[in-house]
Design a protein around this motif. Structure first.
Motif, PDB file in Angstrom:
ATOM      1  N   GLU A  21       9.402   4.767  -4.396  1.00  0.00           N
ATOM      2  CA  GLU A  21      10.423   4.640  -3.359  1.00  0.00           C
ATOM      3  C   GLU A  21      10.132   3.466  -2.434  1.00  0.00           C
ATOM      4  N   ILE A  22       8.859   3.158  -2.252  1.00  0.00           N
ATOM      5  CA  ILE A  22       8.491   2.035  -1.379  1.00  0.00           C
ATOM      6  C   ILE A  22       8.986   0.724  -1.984  1.00  0.00           C
ATOM      7  N   PRO A  66       7.595   5.587   5.116  1.00  0.00           N
ATOM      8  CA  PRO A  66       6.772   6.354   6.060  1.00  0.00           C
ATOM      9  C   PRO A  66       5.791   5.489   6.843  1.00  0.00           C
ATOM     10  N   HIS A  67       5.250   6.095   7.897  1.00  0.00           N
ATOM     11  CA  HIS A  67       4.167   5.513   8.703  1.00  0.00           C
ATOM     12  C   HIS A  67       4.564   4.230   9.440  1.00  0.00           C
ATOM     13  N   GLY A  68       5.858   3.935   9.516  1.00  0.00           N
ATOM     14  CA  GLY A  68       6.278   2.733  10.206  1.00  0.00           C
ATOM     15  C   GLY A  68       5.881   1.444   9.503  1.00  0.00           C
ATOM     16  N   ALA A  69       5.560   1.541   8.210  1.00  0.00           N
ATOM     17  CA  ALA A  69       5.036   0.379   7.482  1.00  0.00           C
ATOM     18  C   ALA A  69       6.084  -0.713   7.295  1.00  0.00           C
ATOM     19  N   ASP A  70       7.347  -0.337   7.159  1.00  0.00           N
ATOM     20  CA  ASP A  70       8.391  -1.345   6.981  1.00  0.00           C
ATOM     21  C   ASP A  70       8.512  -2.207   8.235  1.00  0.00           C
ATOM     22  N   GLY A  71       8.498  -1.565   9.396  1.00  0.00           N
ATOM     23  CA  GLY A  71       8.558  -2.306  10.641  1.00  0.00           C
ATOM     24  C   GLY A  71       7.337  -3.173  10.861  1.00  0.00           C
ATOM     25  N   LEU A  96      11.670 -11.600   0.164  1.00  0.00           N
ATOM     26  CA  LEU A  96      11.764 -10.159  -0.062  1.00  0.00           C
ATOM     27  C   LEU A  96      10.636  -9.680  -0.970  1.00  0.00           C
ATOM     28  N   LYS A  97      10.256 -10.501  -1.935  1.00  0.00           N
ATOM     29  CA  LYS A  97       9.164 -10.136  -2.843  1.00  0.00           C
ATOM     30  C   LYS A  97       7.899  -9.813  -2.064  1.00  0.00           C
ATOM     31  N   LEU A 114       3.863  -6.366   0.910  1.00  0.00           N
ATOM     32  CA  LEU A 114       3.170  -6.078   2.166  1.00  0.00           C
ATOM     33  C   LEU A 114       3.440  -4.646   2.612  1.00  0.00           C
ATOM     34  N   VAL A 115       4.691  -4.201   2.503  1.00  0.00           N
ATOM     35  CA  VAL A 115       5.027  -2.818   2.862  1.00  0.00           C
ATOM     36  C   VAL A 115       4.220  -1.841   2.015  1.00  0.00           C
TER      37      VAL A 115
END
Length: 245
Positions: free
Chosen positions: A3-4, A34-39, A123-124, A129-130
């Motif tokens: 999903e990530i 989760p965990h705010g990793a996208d931000g 985006l890659k 990184l996420v």
């Protein structure tokens, strides 16, 4: 972890975030991270606040190359059919480790920026990184513990390796062992240049190689992580072709 890697599928399919589909080709996509990793990953490549266009006449999901200044889709003459096919193959992989490897090698993901307002971002590498942040956070680590670690090119750590070329691989992790490494800092920010400069040794032989000198000098100026990683990939590919020619 699947999903990530699919969390920004709407950027690959041209859908607005607010109205993005929940599935693509039968697999769940565009789920929250989760965990705010996208931000956190976004803050590593983009400034905070309300974004505004930074390049006139380029409100497009297609990335601009920092190497050429041109749209990578237009300059490579990639067809919509080829992009759609490659996106489908990338997003429908069902094994997490294979998915990670596919993103590391993906050409189609590199065609897109992580934000139309910042078209030189990638985006890659945002997605990689996420994934690395999520895997570290799930392992109980905080951002301030993380380092950029330089590995041998054949040493791929699932979900934590964020970059790979023939010369080396890079990952986000906490224990470098005997490998060269540099701290990321106490919080997520656009710190690529500082982190790269803090590595204890050069990753390229630059004494007699003008190409490596240019590459290293520019990597010491770029602050945005996804932009820098994509520039490193693009420059390496361009240099390889030039050397062959």
């Amino acid at each position: 972890m699947l999903e990530i890697y699919r969390h920004d599928a709407h950027k690959l399919t041209g859908q607005p975030h607010a109205h993005a589909d929940e599935t693509f080709a039968g697999v769940p996509v565009n789920q929250s991270v989760p965990h705010g990793a996208d931000g956190d990953a976004a803050r590593m490549s983009r400034p905070s606040g309300t974004p505004e266009p930074t390049v006139a006449n380029h409100m497009s999901p297609h990335r601009l190359s920092l190497l050429t200044g041109e749209s990578v889709v237009a300059s490579n003459e990639v067809s919509d059919r080829d992009i759609t096919r490659a996106v489908r193959e990338l997003l429908t992989e069902t094994d997490p480790k294979t998915m990670h490897t596919a993103w590391l090698a993906s050409d189609v993901a590199a065609l897109f920026n992580e934000s139309m307002y910042y078209p030189y971002t990638s985006l890659k590498y945002h997605t990689l990184l996420v994934a690395a942040l999520v895997d570290n956070y799930r392992g109980g680590h905080e951002f301030g513990e993380l380092r950029l670690i330089v590995d041998q090119p054949d040493e791929i750590v699932p979900h934590r390796t964020i970059f790979r070329i023939e010369q080396f691989a890079l990952r986000l992790d906490t224990d470098p062992g005997s490998q060269p490494a540099a701290h990321l800092g106490a919080r997520p920010w656009r710190s690529w240049a500082k982190t790269w400069t803090s590595l204890p040794s050069h990753l390229f032989t630059i004494s007699d190689d003008r190409y490596s000198m240019v590459l290293d000098a520019n990597l010491r100026r770029i602050r945005e992580w996804s932009t820098a990683l994509q520039y490193l990939e693009d420059f390496t590919a361009w240099r390889r072709q030039r050397t062959k020619g």
